[in-house]
Design an enzyme around this catalytic site. Structure first.
Site, PDB file in Angstrom:
ATOM      1  N   SER A  24       0.806  -1.219   0.000  1.00  0.00           N
ATOM      2  CA  SER A  24       0.000   0.000   0.000  1.00  0.00           C
ATOM      3  C   SER A  24       0.845   1.277   0.000  1.00  0.00           C
ATOM      4  CB  SER A  24      -0.913   0.010   1.215  1.00  0.00           C
ATOM      5  OG  SER A  24      -1.536   1.258   1.329  1.00  0.00           O
ATOM      6  N   THR A  39      -8.709  -2.428   3.390  1.00  0.00           N
ATOM      7  CA  THR A  39      -8.545  -2.822   1.993  1.00  0.00           C
ATOM      8  C   THR A  39      -8.846  -4.314   1.842  1.00  0.00           C
ATOM      9  OG1 THR A  39      -7.072  -2.676   0.091  1.00  0.00           O
ATOM     10  CG2 THR A  39      -6.022  -3.173   2.196  1.00  0.00           C
ATOM     11  N   LYS A  54     -13.226  -5.308   3.101  1.00  0.00           N
ATOM     12  CA  LYS A  54     -14.137  -4.163   2.963  1.00  0.00           C
ATOM     13  C   LYS A  54     -15.608  -4.492   3.236  1.00  0.00           C
ATOM     14  CE  LYS A  54     -11.461  -1.461  -0.387  1.00  0.00           C
ATOM     15  NZ  LYS A  54     -11.533  -0.752  -1.665  1.00  0.00           N
ATOM     16  N   GLU A  67     -24.530   6.384   4.015  1.00  0.00           N
ATOM     17  CA  GLU A  67     -25.280   6.042   2.799  1.00  0.00           C
ATOM     18  C   GLU A  67     -24.349   5.543   1.685  1.00  0.00           C
ATOM     19  OE1 GLU A  67     -28.111   8.019  -0.645  1.00  0.00           O
ATOM     20  OE2 GLU A  67     -27.157   9.326   0.833  1.00  0.00           O
ATOM     21  N   ASP A  99     -13.944   5.941  -1.851  1.00  0.00           N
ATOM     22  CA  ASP A  99     -13.674   5.749  -3.285  1.00  0.00           C
ATOM     23  C   ASP A  99     -14.600   6.627  -4.123  1.00  0.00           C
ATOM     24  OD1 ASP A  99     -11.633   3.946  -2.946  1.00  0.00           O
ATOM     25  OD2 ASP A  99     -12.911   2.169  -3.147  1.00  0.00           O
ATOM     26  N   GLY A 157     -17.333  -4.698 -10.681  1.00  0.00           N
ATOM     27  CA  GLY A 157     -16.837  -5.108  -9.359  1.00  0.00           C
ATOM     28  C   GLY A 157     -17.097  -4.035  -8.308  1.00  0.00           C
ATOM     29  N   ARG A 161     -23.778 -10.099 -14.346  1.00  0.00           N
ATOM     30  CA  ARG A 161     -23.221  -9.285 -13.266  1.00  0.00           C
ATOM     31  C   ARG A 161     -23.534  -7.803 -13.476  1.00  0.00           C
ATOM     32  NH1 ARG A 161     -17.281  -9.917 -10.506  1.00  0.00           N
ATOM     33  NH2 ARG A 161     -17.830  -8.676  -8.718  1.00  0.00           N
ATOM     34  N   TYR A 210      -3.462   2.206 -11.548  1.00  0.00           N
ATOM     35  CA  TYR A 210      -2.343   3.157 -11.419  1.00  0.00           C
ATOM     36  C   TYR A 210      -0.969   2.495 -11.491  1.00  0.00           C
ATOM     37  CZ  TYR A 210      -2.559   2.024  -6.387  1.00  0.00           C
ATOM     38  OH  TYR A 210      -2.590   1.381  -5.181  1.00  0.00           O
ATOM     39  N   GLY A 261      -5.550   6.769 -12.216  1.00  0.00           N
ATOM     40  CA  GLY A 261      -5.818   6.037 -10.981  1.00  0.00           C
ATOM     41  C   GLY A 261      -5.075   6.591  -9.779  1.00  0.00           C
TER      42      GLY A 261
END
Length: 277
Positions: free
Chosen positions: A17, A64, A68, A79, A103, A130, A157, A219, A240
């Protein structure tokens, strides 16, 4: 004497990270005494770790992969976290463990900074269905984008995600991409395609309108083939790394009491670190 506030990043694995680099930079530049460390916590120990978070001396945490979804269940989500179905930021309010998903604002604020006026379009095209796609779709709907076309390899999906968000989100089959590209004022890649070690993203940016903005959540590499192709056509882009930096702002503010800024210096620092690995 009370100890300076500290936050942590909880993941499994978590060593790669860039969050400590970002938060330590802000602590230093704002002159705040505080800390930010990585805690590698396996899934079967996560619940116990969260319940003892303040006892361990932490005022909050980033969460992470793969924690999550569980973080959402074990906290009081707002919310955004509920809509995305995942929490990545935890903090205490009145003794209660609260959660959000930054995010959403990381993505939107990076777009605002990189391509002002991007939200004038009526049609956005999002690749992938996703977890990060949910955050992107939620942010686009919150900003009032009329139609979000959601493309995924598995149509089921995409349909299932679209159903959760209502009529303005439209599932599209991957092979029908060409029909949407000419009217998409915003294209967002939330898949791992184009990431180092992953297959390339096969897509013709030449089909996008000339005012289109292209965003990529990948990224590593910083300059993905998608972004390079978009820039070669003169399109505005958002990368990213920008999203990564902007999503860290809210957590820092919740834990340490000051709102930090995403500066060119910070970006250069993280860029150099990414390039050296």
């Amino acid at each position: 004497m009370s100890k300076p506030p500290a936050a942590c990043l909880i993941g499994w694995p978590a060593a790669h990270s860039r969050s400590p680099l970002i938060h330590h930079y802000w602590l230093r530049t704002l002159g705040i005494e505080g800390g930010y460390v990585i805690e590698a916590v396996p899934p079967d120990e996560f619940k116990d770790f969260i319940f003892r978070l303040s006892l361990r001396g932490f005022v909050g945490a980033n969460v992470t992969i793969p924690h999550k979804e569980l973080a959402l269940v074990l906290s009081k989500p707002d919310e955004r976290a509920r809509a995305v179905g995942a929490a990545n930021t935890l903090w205490f309010a009145d003794g209660e463990l609260c959660s959000t998903n930054t995010d959403v604002e990381g993505f939107i604020n990076n777009l605002d900074a990189s391509a002002p006026g991007w939200d004038r379009t009526e049609d956005a095209l999002v690749l992938g269905a996703g977890g990060s796609s949910r955050a992107v779709v939620f942010g686009l709907r919150e900003r009032g984008i009329k139609r979000v076309h959601l493309v995924n390899r598995t149509m089921a999906r995409a349909s299932s995600l679209a159903d959760q968000f209502g009529a303005s989100v439209l599932p599209v089959a991957w092979d029908a991409l060409g029909d949407i590209l000419p009217r998409a004022g915003l294209l967002v890649n939330t898949t791992s395609l184009g990431m180092k070690g992953q297959p390339p993203l096969e897509l013709d940016v030449g089909q996008l309108p000339s005012h289109a903005v292209v965003a990529d959540l990948v990224y590593v590499p910083l300059d993905t083939p998608l972004l390079a192709a978009a820039r070669a056509r003169g399109l505005k882009t958002a990368d990213g790394l920008g999203m990564l930096l902007h999503q860290a702002v809210r957590g820092f503010e919740l834990w340490f009491g000051q709102r930090p800024e995403v500066t060119a210096e910070l970006r250069a620092l993280v860029e150099a670190d990414l390039t050296n690995t």
